[in-house]
Design a protein around this motif. Structure first.
Motif, mmCIF file in Angstrom:
data_model
loop_
_atom_site.group_PDB
_atom_site.id
_atom_site.type_symbol
_atom_site.label_atom_id
_atom_site.label_comp_id
_atom_site.label_asym_id
_atom_site.label_seq_id
_atom_site.Cartn_x
_atom_site.Cartn_y
_atom_site.Cartn_z
ATOM 1 N N ARG A 13 0.819 -1.213 0.000
ATOM 2 C CA ARG A 13 0.000 0.000 0.000
ATOM 3 C C ARG A 13 0.852 1.262 0.000
ATOM 4 O O ARG A 13 0.455 2.282 -0.564
ATOM 5 N N ARG A 14 2.043 1.181 0.584
ATOM 6 C CA ARG A 14 2.979 2.311 0.454
ATOM 7 C C ARG A 14 3.407 2.469 -1.001
ATOM 8 O O ARG A 14 3.535 3.597 -1.506
ATOM 9 N N ALA A 15 3.639 1.341 -1.680
ATOM 10 C CA ALA A 15 4.046 1.398 -3.085
ATOM 11 C C ALA A 15 2.946 2.008 -3.951
ATOM 12 O O ALA A 15 3.217 2.793 -4.869
ATOM 13 N N TYR A 16 1.686 1.641 -3.664
ATOM 14 C CA TYR A 16 0.564 2.237 -4.396
ATOM 15 C C TYR A 16 0.505 3.736 -4.138
ATOM 16 O O TYR A 16 0.332 4.539 -5.073
ATOM 17 N N ASP A 17 0.651 4.128 -2.884
ATOM 18 C CA ASP A 17 0.580 5.548 -2.538
ATOM 19 C C ASP A 17 1.711 6.328 -3.204
ATOM 20 O O ASP A 17 1.502 7.440 -3.688
ATOM 21 N N ASP A 18 2.921 5.738 -3.250
ATOM 22 C CA ASP A 18 4.049 6.393 -3.924
ATOM 23 C C ASP A 18 3.748 6.576 -5.410
ATOM 24 O O ASP A 18 4.055 7.627 -5.989
ATOM 25 N N TRP A 19 3.172 5.539 -6.028
ATOM 26 C CA TRP A 19 2.800 5.618 -7.452
ATOM 27 C C TRP A 19 1.748 6.700 -7.661
ATOM 28 O O TRP A 19 1.824 7.482 -8.616
ATOM 29 N N TRP A 20 0.764 6.768 -6.762
ATOM 30 C CA TRP A 20 -0.284 7.777 -6.880
ATOM 31 C C TRP A 20 0.308 9.180 -6.789
ATOM 32 O O TRP A 20 -0.073 10.073 -7.561
ATOM 33 N N GLN A 21 1.232 9.394 -5.853
ATOM 34 C CA GLN A 21 1.870 10.701 -5.704
ATOM 35 C C GLN A 21 2.644 11.073 -6.968
ATOM 36 O O GLN A 21 2.653 12.239 -7.381
ATOM 37 N N ALA A 22 3.283 10.080 -7.584
ATOM 38 C CA ALA A 22 4.021 10.335 -8.823
ATOM 39 C C ALA A 22 3.064 10.737 -9.942
ATOM 40 O O ALA A 22 3.339 11.678 -10.704
ATOM 41 N N LEU A 23 1.921 10.040 -10.053
ATOM 42 C CA LEU A 23 0.950 10.393 -11.074
ATOM 43 C C LEU A 23 0.367 11.783 -10.839
ATOM 44 O O LEU A 23 0.112 12.534 -11.798
ATOM 45 N N ASP A 24 0.182 12.144 -9.597
ATOM 46 C CA ASP A 24 -0.320 13.479 -9.269
ATOM 47 C C ASP A 24 0.674 14.537 -9.730
ATOM 48 O O ASP A 24 0.288 15.576 -10.290
ATOM 49 N N TRP A 25 1.968 14.257 -9.518
ATOM 50 C CA TRP A 25 3.016 15.194 -9.958
ATOM 51 C C TRP A 25 3.042 15.283 -11.482
ATOM 52 O O TRP A 25 3.182 16.377 -12.055
ATOM 53 N N ILE A 26 2.937 14.140 -12.151
ATOM 54 C CA ILE A 26 2.940 14.116 -13.615
ATOM 55 C C ILE A 26 1.751 14.902 -14.161
ATOM 56 O O ILE A 26 1.890 15.704 -15.089
ATOM 57 N N ARG A 27 0.579 14.679 -13.582
ATOM 58 C CA ARG A 27 -0.617 15.391 -14.036
ATOM 59 C C ARG A 27 -0.429 16.894 -13.898
ATOM 60 O O ARG A 27 -0.679 17.659 -14.847
ATOM 61 N N ASP A 28 0.036 17.341 -12.734
ATOM 62 C CA ASP A 28 0.234 18.775 -12.521
ATOM 63 C C ASP A 28 1.262 19.331 -13.499
ATOM 64 O O ASP A 28 1.113 20.451 -14.004
ATOM 65 N N GLY A 29 2.324 18.555 -13.761
ATOM 66 C CA GLY A 29 3.357 19.008 -14.686
ATOM 67 C C GLY A 29 2.852 19.148 -16.104
ATOM 68 O O GLY A 29 3.182 20.119 -16.812
ATOM 69 N N LEU A 30 2.039 18.198 -16.551
ATOM 70 C CA LEU A 30 1.486 18.268 -17.908
ATOM 71 C C LEU A 30 0.516 19.432 -18.054
ATOM 72 O O LEU A 30 0.493 20.108 -19.094
#
Length: 224
Positions: free
Chosen positions: A178-195
């Motif tokens: 679940r930490r790995a999922y949360d880390d992935w989610w945070q990365a996607l949030d960063w990618i979305r904001d960057g795009l």
């Protein structure tokens, strides 16, 4: 929504295709076969240095996973929006996992997968070992001590047996998933904001929609 739908034009104005960030990543890496260009290692200062096969193999061994080859479509064209998305993924900061997370995001997108957060997993107490024979199966026991008991007027020495147990899946395994999922989610949030902030996409529009944040919390509230 089909990934192959053509972008239409109305009145000369380009109509952008709206996708969530996860769908956009899957389009870029799975459909368009975008290439993941990772930043140069800090100890490499040569101009014109590229990521050759040797470096890729070393990274595979060091990271313990398959690195996204990102090969372009044979005889085809990789959409420039897909390249922008891949470049954004490659720029994930070290605070969010850096290169390792970039590879993880690309690999999951290429496979069309979401990280396994072990839904429904609950630690269960089970025997460490089970023996099976023609009479069925039974938990293995071990001798932990001996004791003296009075039986039929005589003192006898008997073995005290115990069944070694463990918990499976272990609580730490569930927490790690679940930490790995949360880390992935945070990365996607960063990618979305960057795009969104970069405004470099020509034919796509990245929407605010995101994968579920900590879905195990919502699941627990439903079942409680």
């Amino acid at each position: 929504m089909s990934f192959q739908r053509r972008i239409s034009r109305q009145g000369g104005t380009r109509v952008k295709r709206a996708l969530g960030v996860q769908a956009a990543l899957e389009w870029a890496f799975r459909v368009e076969k975008a290439q993941l260009e990772l930043p140069l290692p800090e100890d490499v200062a040569e101009e014109g240095f590229g990521f050759g096969l040797e470096y890729v193999l070393l990274q595979r061994a060091a990271l313990g996973c398959k690195i996204d080859g990102g090969q372009y479509k044979i005889g085809g064209y990789t959409h420039e929006d897909a390249e922008v998305i891949a470049a954004t993924v490659a720029g994930i900061p070290d605070s969010l996992g850096g290169k390792r997370m970039a590879i993880r995001v690309a690999e999951l997108a290429r496979a069309g997968l979401t990280p396994d957060w072990m839904p429904g997993a609950v630690p269960r107490c089970i025997p460490v070992e089970v023996k099976r024979n023609q009479h069925g199966e039974r938990a293995t026991t071990i001798v932990v001590s001996t004791d003296r008991v009075l039986s039929r007027g005589k003192w006898r020495t008997v073995e005290v047996l115990a069944c070694p147990v463990t918990f499976s899946p272990h609580l730490q395994q569930i927490e790690a998933a679940r930490r790995a999922y949360d880390d992935w989610w945070q990365a996607l949030d960063w990618i979305r904001d960057g795009l969104v902030a970069g405004a470099q996409l020509r034919d796509l529009e990245v929407m605010a929609v995101m994968p579920k944040v900590r879905p195990w919390v919502a699941r627990a509230s439903i079942t409680s």
